[in-house]
Design an enzyme around this catalytic site. Structure first.
Site, PDB file in Angstrom:
ATOM      1  N   GLU A  31       0.953  -1.150   0.033  1.00  0.00           N
ATOM      2  CA  GLU A  31      -0.043   0.022  -0.031  1.00  0.00           C
ATOM      3  C   GLU A  31       0.820   1.361  -0.009  1.00  0.00           C
ATOM      4  O   GLU A  31       0.517   2.274  -0.648  1.00  0.00           O
ATOM      5  CB  GLU A  31      -0.831   0.036   0.957  1.00  0.00           C
ATOM      6  N   HIS A  52     -10.206  -4.925   9.830  1.00  0.00           N
ATOM      7  CA  HIS A  52     -10.983  -4.683   8.656  1.00  0.00           C
ATOM      8  C   HIS A  52     -12.279  -4.067   9.094  1.00  0.00           C
ATOM      9  O   HIS A  52     -13.197  -4.067   8.284  1.00  0.00           O
ATOM     10  CB  HIS A  52     -11.275  -5.844   7.840  1.00  0.00           C
TER      11      HIS A  52
END
Lengths: 325, 321
Positions: A60, A129
């Site tokens: 990322e 998450h």
């Protein structure tokens, strides 16, 4: 009017802008032939191929920095983080570089980059998450933050974001992705910085964020039967934040509750409350209240997860309490 | 590769401009005219000049905290550089950046950075944009040996290689990451050796020999521009000043080591070569010296006489509109 799901509406907005602007490309894990874990790019790979729908390694920070450089050089990248939690690996790039290069370059370099990802506590996604994180980006100069809650706004805000020359976070709550709603045909743009009054009322103003807008509307319907009239405001963008619409509502109702599943300290509610006190202190008939998610990492087990978030019952109770003040 | 004499003389002039500008910045720092950090490039000039000589105005350079030399090599006027360090409105970043945040997109300087390794990712991204937009442009990432141990090095070089992007990675291995010896943080002394793991060419170059850098960069830039993908050049070099002006420069390297590297000064080496091979005469080099000195003095006067930024502009350009 035709109806689309939230995710299909956002995807339609992206597809229209990709057709209009060949400098747009999407990067992320599984955004290519697979169409994205959340179907954010389904069908686009067949139209635009691997260079514009680019599957990435799991890095990322790397692809966020890459997309920052691509934006500096004239492209318009879309970083699809899948879960916004994964963006945290890229925060250094985002805060030091993406948000500041326009300023450091005196506006000679633009930063047209869209940063999208799913937020929210939903479906036992667990501690890694389920994040929201939008206050971080409200706190740092340079970002715009869109949090749509309806399919029409999802389409209208993503299209506005894809024509904006600033870094925009486009945050999609997992609990809203499959919600259906009317979406206008043809060109549909929703401006940043304009809150929506999604329900008119006279006794209390509730500002809700993301999935909590849906829950608040349900609570408001129930309370109507108890004779409590609730006005519900969806800010739609958190940066810029339309406090004028909230202040006008508080001027009418005299009471304000902010419902946000994200953590309370230094959060959206704290910011809204302070600004509203500054702007319309004399209109307030009661203290401003916040209803937030619990200050804990999001747990997995359904009863624990449910205990960590606001929801229809808790919102209704908070409104009753505030009206009784 | 035979480098024409006129090119060699032009390189000499440019490399000297960096050195003399940096020496002026050191003096200005000592006089208190520079308000924050000042990381000089003294000793490493051959790298920026040897690489940027092959770049077109619309090729893009992404640089580091030690970026004065890259800025000058890419065409930032010395006055705009000095004024930026003085915090003046005429500085290349309008006084918003200082030594570590130099921006001049009009000449392809896309920024120096206070954060190590960011240049690697951004240059890779610019190359992605060139490829997407079908432009025959090249981007260059300058970075140090410190960045080579950062995750961004792995992530950026891997992506540049898998997508065969038109980027040149230039590692300036000056042997110390701030004050930490590279030898103590890498088992393998060569950053270039790491390219084997990512499937791109890597080459060790004498970073104090401008002609060696020039030759290696010619090939790397050509490869990138022709669509044959990225290259990594590891230029072994040395900074002879402290990490930043005013910082204590003891306890991690010896005076003997510094003197040994000063003896390998890239400017002296080029001058002796030009004289030895009869490419330039003493008087010609003296004339260049005088011209460069005049340019630096003019740049200094420009910076000193420049206005301060207007505080009313404080929040301009946080957003595009």
């Amino acid at each position: 009017m035709r109806e689309l799901t939230f995710v299909a509406a956002a995807r339609e907005g992206l597809a229209e802008e990709m057709a209009r602007d060949p400098s747009i490309f999407v990067m992320g894990e599984g955004v290519g032939a697979r169409g994205g874990n959340f179907n954010t790019t389904t069908g686009l790979y067949e139209l635009y191929g691997p260079q514009r729908l680019r599957d990435t390694p799991i890095c990322e920070r790397g692809f966020t920095g890459l997309c920052t450089g691509a934006a500096m050089a004239g492209a318009r990248p879309v970083v699809d983080f899948m879960f916004i939690d994964f963006e945290l690996d890229a925060l250094g790039e985002l805060f030091h570089q993406t948000s500041r290069i326009q300023y450091m370059s005196q506006g000679r370099i633009k930063m047209p980059i869209l940063l999208r990802g799913c937020i929210g506590i939903f479906g036992s996604a667990g501690p890694h998450h389920s994040g929201n994180y939008y206050p971080l980006f409200m706190h740092v100069p340079g970002f715009r933050v869109a949090v749509p809650t309806t399919p029409a706004d999802a389409k209208g805000l993503i299209k506005t974001a894809l024509r904006c020359n600033d870094p925009v976070l486009f945050l999609e709550h997992k609990g809203l992705l499959n919600v259906r709603g009317p979406v206008p045909d043809g060109e549909h743009l929703v401006p940043f910085g304009q809150a929506a009054v999604v329900r008119d009322g006279r006794d209390v103003t509730v500002v809700a964020i993301a999935l909590q807008v849906k829950h608040t509307l349900e609570a408001a319907t129930r309370l109507q039967q108890e004779g409590i009239s609730v006005e519900v405001i969806d800010p739609r963008t958190l940066a810029p934040l339309d406090t004028a619409t909230i202040a006008a509502s508080v001027h009418k109702t005299g009471r304000l509750l902010i419902v946000d599943e994200d953590f309370a300290p230094c959060g959206v509610g704290a910011e809204i409350a302070t600004q509203i006190v500054d702007q319309v202190f004399d209109d307030l008939d009661a203290p401003i209240r916040r209803l937030n998610g619990a200050f804990v990492p999001t747990p997995y087990s359904p009863p624990l997860e449910a205990a960590a978030v606001p929801g229809v019952e808790k919102i209704a109770a908070a409104i009753r309490d505030l009206v009784a003040e | 590769m035979s480098i024409p004499g006129t090119v060699q003389v032009a390189l000499y002039r440019q490399i000297l401009l960096i050195r003399r500008t940096e020496e002026q910045l050191v003096r200005s720092y000592q006089r208190g005219l520079i308000h924050g950090a000042c990381h000089t490039y003294i000793g490493q000039e051959a790298v920026a000049i040897g690489v940027c000589a092959h770049l077109r105005p619309d090729d893009l350079v992404f640089s580091t905290h030690r970026g004065h030399g890259h800025a000058l090599a890419k065409g930032v006027p010395p006055g705009a550089l000095i004024a930026e360090l003085f915090g003046r409105a005429t500085g290349c970043s309008g006084g918003r950046g200082g030594s570590m945040h130099l921006f001049a997109p009009e000449v392809g300087l896309m920024g120096t950075s206070g954060i190590v390794a960011a240049s690697i990712l951004q240059a890779t991204g610019a190359a992605y944009a060139f490829s997407l937009l079908k432009q025959e442009r090249v981007s260059v990432a300058f970075f140090g040996d410190g960045a080579a141990n950062n995750g961004a090095f792995h992530e950026g070089i891997n992506m540049a290689s898998i997508w065969q992007l038109p980027v040149v990675f230039v590692c300036e291995n000056n042997l110390y990451a701030t004050e930490v010896p590279f030898a103590s943080v890498s088992r393998n002394p060569d950053v270039a050796a790491r390219t084997q793991a990512y499937g791109l060419p890597g080459q060790v170059v004498d970073g104090n020999d401008v002609l060696a850098v020039y030759e290696a960069a010619a090939e790397a830039v050509k490869r990138a521009r022709s669509g044959a993908g990225p290259t990594l050049l590891e230029c072994k070099t040395y900074r002879t000043r402290p990490h930043s002006e005013g910082m204590r420069d003891t306890g991690y390297r010896s005076p003997e080591e510094i003197e040994a590297w000063k003896a390998r000064c890239p400017i002296k080496r080029l001058a002796s070569r030009l004289l030895g091979e009869g490419t330039a005469s003493e008087s010609e080099l003296a004339r260049i010296e005088a011209e460069v000195q005049a340019v630096v003095e003019e740049a200094l006067a420009f910076a000193e006489s420049s206005p301060w930024p207007d505080p009313a502009t404080l929040t301009d350009h946080v957003y595009s509109v």
